[in-house]
Design a protein around this motif. Structure first.
Motif, short mmCIF file in Angstrom:
data_model
loop_
_atom_site.label_atom_id
_atom_site.label_comp_id
_atom_site.label_asym_id
_atom_site.label_seq_id
_atom_site.Cartn_x
_atom_site.Cartn_y
_atom_site.Cartn_z
N GLY A 324 0.81 -1.21 0.00
CA GLY A 324 0.00 0.00 0.00
C GLY A 324 0.84 1.26 0.00
N VAL A 328 0.54 4.35 -2.56
CA VAL A 328 0.43 5.75 -2.12
C VAL A 328 1.43 6.62 -2.87
CG1 VAL A 328 0.80 7.33 -0.19
CG2 VAL A 328 -0.53 5.24 0.15
N VAL A 331 0.20 7.14 -6.37
CA VAL A 331 -0.94 8.07 -6.39
C VAL A 331 -0.46 9.50 -6.22
CG1 VAL A 331 -3.01 8.81 -5.16
CG2 VAL A 331 -2.63 6.37 -5.60
N ARG A 357 -6.12 -0.75 -0.40
CA ARG A 357 -7.04 0.38 -0.61
C ARG A 357 -7.22 1.19 0.66
NH1 ARG A 357 -11.30 -3.34 -4.04
NH2 ARG A 357 -10.44 -2.96 -6.13
N VAL A 360 -4.19 3.43 1.13
CA VAL A 360 -4.25 4.55 0.19
C VAL A 360 -5.25 5.59 0.67
CG1 VAL A 360 -4.86 5.22 -2.17
CG2 VAL A 360 -3.51 3.15 -1.77
N ALA A 364 -2.92 8.83 1.08
CA ALA A 364 -2.72 9.55 -0.18
C ALA A 364 -3.27 10.97 -0.09
CB ALA A 364 -3.40 8.81 -1.33
N GLU A 369 -6.97 10.01 -4.06
CA GLU A 369 -7.32 8.62 -3.77
C GLU A 369 -8.77 8.30 -4.12
OE1 GLU A 369 -9.22 10.52 -0.31
OE2 GLU A 369 -7.45 10.92 -1.54
#
Length: 409
Positions: A324, A328, A331, A357, A360, A364, A369
């Motif tokens: 993750g 991030v 993103v 998820r 994020v 993020a 996100e």
């Protein structure tokens, strides 16, 4: 002809080829598309589209599929790429195996073969093996129009060499330039495996407007990396080593990576580290199913996590957290529309994907996100192998002069 006139001729020729290639890509991705739809999408005039498509039909590169529904429900001539008679050879090089596939120019896998390379010397025997296989396939199958080779990275696409792989010193500085100099009549293209993954996703996408989006392929296997395509162009950087997210530090005081950095993401979520961590903790979980599997792999951990094995569940959640962090970074750095997670560590199921998820969502940039789609890559065909085929196909589509020569030879 003066210098300015010469430049104008060259620029006109380049623009013509660029427009032809763009239309070939668009028709390839959207068989049955009409001239009006091509004009609307590209911004070129209807007259320009008619001139270009008529020339491509004359060169046997496009063909009509008859009348289809166009704008406002009106019938118009649909077009598709005329590629049914030709194939490409795709090769995927990984740390332990060489995977070879033949694909049609419509990206359908025709056949594949896997060769164990674990005992070969990468800088000599392995390169010789790849060269011999390319020669063998191309010389025995006249339908092969191009060759794509996907290689692990970091990969320097200017020097055509693998810079080095974590945990595998023997792959350091492996030069693949010889593959581009083989005595064959078809082109050979080299591509970094993560870039190969994103190429497969982009070229086979059914989204008409995928060319205007940013797509990231997040490769998490023995190594960790990413491939990015934005507005139809691949992000490569100076020598093809852009988006090496596996070597972003997530722990400044962490273990030293082979690349020279400390606490690299790859040291926390690669499949090698995943298995290594399980081996280290196994003695604390005598009832874990892993105790009864000889030489267990990442897939075994995921399968037993799905069954509720305490050790495997704990490991899967932890590695998902680290994966993750990589998402991030993607993103925040690229604001992609979609992130596709591929390779070995994409087999973690909902347990891993839901955790990624969640990370994020928590970490993020606000807003970024919310719109990004995060999913696993399709597993029906090896995406890196398909990507090797895709880079060969894409180059043929963009080089209409070469493709015309092949078809009409």
């Amino acid at each position: 002809m003066d210098t300015n006139q010469a430049k104008n001729v060259v620029n006109k020729f380049d623009l013509q080829n660029m427009n032809r290639g763009r239309i070939m890509q668009l028709v390839y991705k959207n068989p049955g598309i009409t001239r009006a739809q091509i004009s609307s999408y590209t911004g070129l005039t209807g007259a320009a589209i008619s001139k270009i498509t008529n020339k491509l039909i004359e060169l046997d590169l496009l063909k009509s599929v008859g009348r289809v529904s166009g704008k406002m429900g009106r019938k118009a001539e649909g077009l598709e790429v005329n590629v049914s008679e030709f194939n490409v050879l795709a090769i995927k090089l990984s740390r332990r195996e060489l995977r070879i596939g033949i694909f049609s120019l419509s990206s359908e896998l025709i056949s594949q073969k896997v060769i164990d390379i674990s005992k070969l010397k990468p800088d000599t025997e392995l390169v010789e093996l790849i060269s011999s296989k390319i020669l063998e396939y191309v010389n025995s199958d006249k339908k092969i129009a191009a060759v794509g080779v996907a290689v692990p990275g970091p990969f320097d696409n200017e020097a055509n060499k693998i810079i080095g792989l974590t945990d595998l010193d023997s792959f350091s500085e492996v030069n693949l330039s010889g593959l581009l100099e083989l005595d064959i009549d078809v082109p050979v293209y080299l591509i970094h495996d993560a870039n190969s993954g994103v190429m497969a996703e982009w070229l086979t996408s059914e989204d008409l407007y995928a060319e205007n989006k940013t797509i990231a392929y997040y490769l998490v296997g023995d190594g960790v990396g990413a491939g990015i395509i934005s507005d139809g162009k691949m992000l490569l950087g100076k020598n093809g080593t852009a988006a090496e997210v596996g070597h972003i530090s997530i722990n400044f005081d962490g273990e030293k990576c082979r690349c020279g950095n400390y606490g690299c993401l790859e040291l926390y979520c690669s499949s090698l580290q995943f298995v290594r961590k399980a081996e280290q903790l196994l003695h604390k979980f005598p009832n874990s199913a892993l105790n009864f599997i000889k030489n267990f792999k990442a897939q075994d951990i995921f399968e037993n996590a799905a069954k509720g094995d305490d050790l495997c569940v704990s490991l899967a959640k932890e590695v998902a957290e680290y994966m993750g962090y990589g998402v991030v970074n993607l993103v925040n750095a690229y604001a992609p529309d979609e992130i596709i997670i591929g390779d070995v560590m994409s087999n973690g199921g909902d347990l891993v994907l839901d955790k990624i998820r969640s990370v994020v969502s928590e970490r993020a940039f606000n807003g970024n996100e919310e719109h990004v789609i995060i999913r696993y890559a399709d597993k029906s065909v090896d995406r890196i192998l398909l990507g090797a085929a895709s880079v060969a196909i894409d180059n043929l589509l963009r080089n209409t002069h070469l493709l015309s020569q092949i078809i009409n030879n």
